[in-house]
Design a protein around this motif. Structure first.
Motif: not given
Length: 480
Positions: A120-141
């Motif tokens: 799930h987190r790898l499918s998100l763009p780098v640096g995208e913030k998460g929502t409540k109950g769902k983590p976002g993307g990773y902070r850096s390449n």
């Protein structure tokens, strides 16, 4: 509720926990002679070798486990010991395999959770913030790259676990994996090679005997009389060491169970089965005897009856229990109480700290006259994976620090010893609602309230849901 808010999940109804039926007591074997020590070591080594061989065969046998194969294994072990020793060894093998199998399935679930979160987190763009109950993307390449490598590692581990599960194979280390690894890190473990070898050998000994109702004093293999005399039926190759007829060896030590001694004496006097295990503590250089048996399962009392005399709501935290007394109507009474513990250090220290805190809590409950204790039915099986929280190490450590497993194993039996019922409550939203509805109203110049104290009130007040006539067929309906 706005669309941006996370919907409330259904809350499970509280229930009264049934007391465990197993009982185990232990006492030290003092005043053993050097000959006694020698005989015990020889028996443990011989039977431990047989147990290790049987476990190795059984762990790799796939699903070819039938009554015929069990009988063949037992017959082979009987020739090197006795029929009862062989039965104890094969039963111990089955129990150890079942435990390893449950751990294997739990490991598979943990790997699956980690893979799902990484994907799930790898499918998100780098640096995208998460929502409540769902983590976002990773902070850096760079972090994205390392997590993608970890995803491949977890998938490879999952493939191996799935293969073992499909073939029925488990991986077990008699003596413990941690102790086996310490052999390669003796300096870090603070052990010499001789000290490690002594611990390793003692951990792999086998000195357990199953009880048998109708036999003399409930056990023919390790027999303990009411006056504390201990005699052991020697395995066939060690019959020459016997100091009593019929291949038995009587130890010079006498046992005296101070805890539950009368219950144990009643059982063996009536020739009811009692299982025994002899254990050697290498650090203390002491031998111990553990007696265990099962009691008839008792029907748990109704939830309303458990609450009738008032109860204590307990909020479990990483370093303390926060408790609040409630009357039969759910109103808080008196001031909050806290029972601290320190879960740092060795396993024995952590266990002693938790036992001491629970003992203080239960003594307070008995002293004030309540009839039940309400605790959270915590389960962090989905929340403990490191992939869910990423770099939030402090929060992961907090989750891991809450001793949910130890509490479940101890508090039910300890409460039953004090005549208290244990009520398990769904932990959902208890800290939030406690802080919202109880923290501020109960705070005064003479009473300090924390979020955890307020959560204890919310835990104690949680009631079963009222039946919905529209959806529950068992609910009463108005007359037409």
């Amino acid at each position: 509720m706005s669309k941006s808010q996370k919907p409330f999940r259904p809350i499970r109804d509280p229930f009264v926990v049934q007391e465990a039926a197993g009982v185990a007591i232990r006492d030290r074997l003092g005043d053993l002679t050097p000959e006694d020590d020698k005989v015990l070591r020889l028996i443990g080594t011989h039977l431990g070798t047989l147990a290790a061989g049987d476990l190795a065969v059984y762990a790799q046998a796939g699903f070819e486990r039938t009554s015929e194969s069990w009988a063949a294994r037992k017959q082979g072990i009987t020739a090197e010991s006795s029929s009862r020793w062989a039965g104890a060894i094969t039963k111990g093998t089955h129990d150890q395999y079942a435990l390893a199998r449950r751990g294997q399935l739990a490991h598979r679930d943990k790997l699956t959770d980690g893979i799902r979160m990484l994907t799930h987190r790898l499918s998100l763009p780098v640096g995208e913030k998460g929502t409540k109950g769902k983590p976002g993307g990773y902070r850096s390449n760079s972090e994205w790259f390392h997590k993608s490598r970890r995803l491949h590692i977890l998938r490879s581990r999952l493939d191996h676990v799935e293969t073992d599960i499909a073939t029925g194979r488990v991986h077990v280390v008699r003596g413990g994996k941690r102790l086996a690894r310490n052999r390669h890190h003796l300096k870090a473990a603070g052990l010499t090679e001789t000290e490690w070898r002594d611990r390793w050998d003692a951990a792999r000994w086998f000195l357990s005997a199953n009880g048998e109702s109708g036999k003399r004093f409930g056990n023919e293999t390790i027999r303990v009389t009411p006056d504390g005399e201990i005699s052991i039926r020697l395995p066939n190759p060690l019959q020459h060491l016997a100091n009593r007829p019929h291949g038995r060896y009587v130890l010079s030590a006498r046992i005296r169970f101070r805890h539950r001694g009368e219950e144990w004496a009643d059982r063996i006097t009536a020739n009811r089965c009692v299982a025994y295990e002899i254990h050697f503590d290498v650090v203390k250089q002491h031998w111990y005897l553990t007696a265990s048996w099962k009691r008839p399962a008792l029907q748990a009392i109704p939830l309303a009856a458990a609450r009738a005399g008032g109860l204590i709501g307990v909020d479990t935290n990483a370093d303390h229990f926060a408790a609040y007394r409630l009357d039969p109507h759910g109103n808080p009474v008196g001031n909050p109480q806290q029972f601290p513990y320190d879960l740092g250090g060795s396993a024995n220290h952590r266990d002693a700290q938790l036992r001491h805190a629970l003992s203080q809590l239960l003594r307070w409950a008995s002293r004030i006259g309540v009839t039940a204790i309400a605790v959270e039915d915590l389960d962090f099986s989905d929340g403990k994976t490191r992939e869910k929280f990423g770099s939030r190490k402090s929060f992961r450590h907090l989750i891991h620090g809450i001793p949910t497993g130890r509490i479940k194993a101890r508090v039910a039996n300890m409460a039953a010893e004090q005549g208290l019922s244990l009520v398990a409550v769904d932990a959902a939203y208890t800290p939030k609602w406690g802080a919202e509805h109880w923290k501020t109203p109960l705070t005064s110049s003479k009473r300090a309230m924390t979020r955890h104290d307020a959560a204890g009130i919310a835990i104690g007040r949680r009631r079963p849901r009222a039946p919905d006539p529209a959806t529950d067929e068992t609910a009463p309906h108005p007359p037409e």
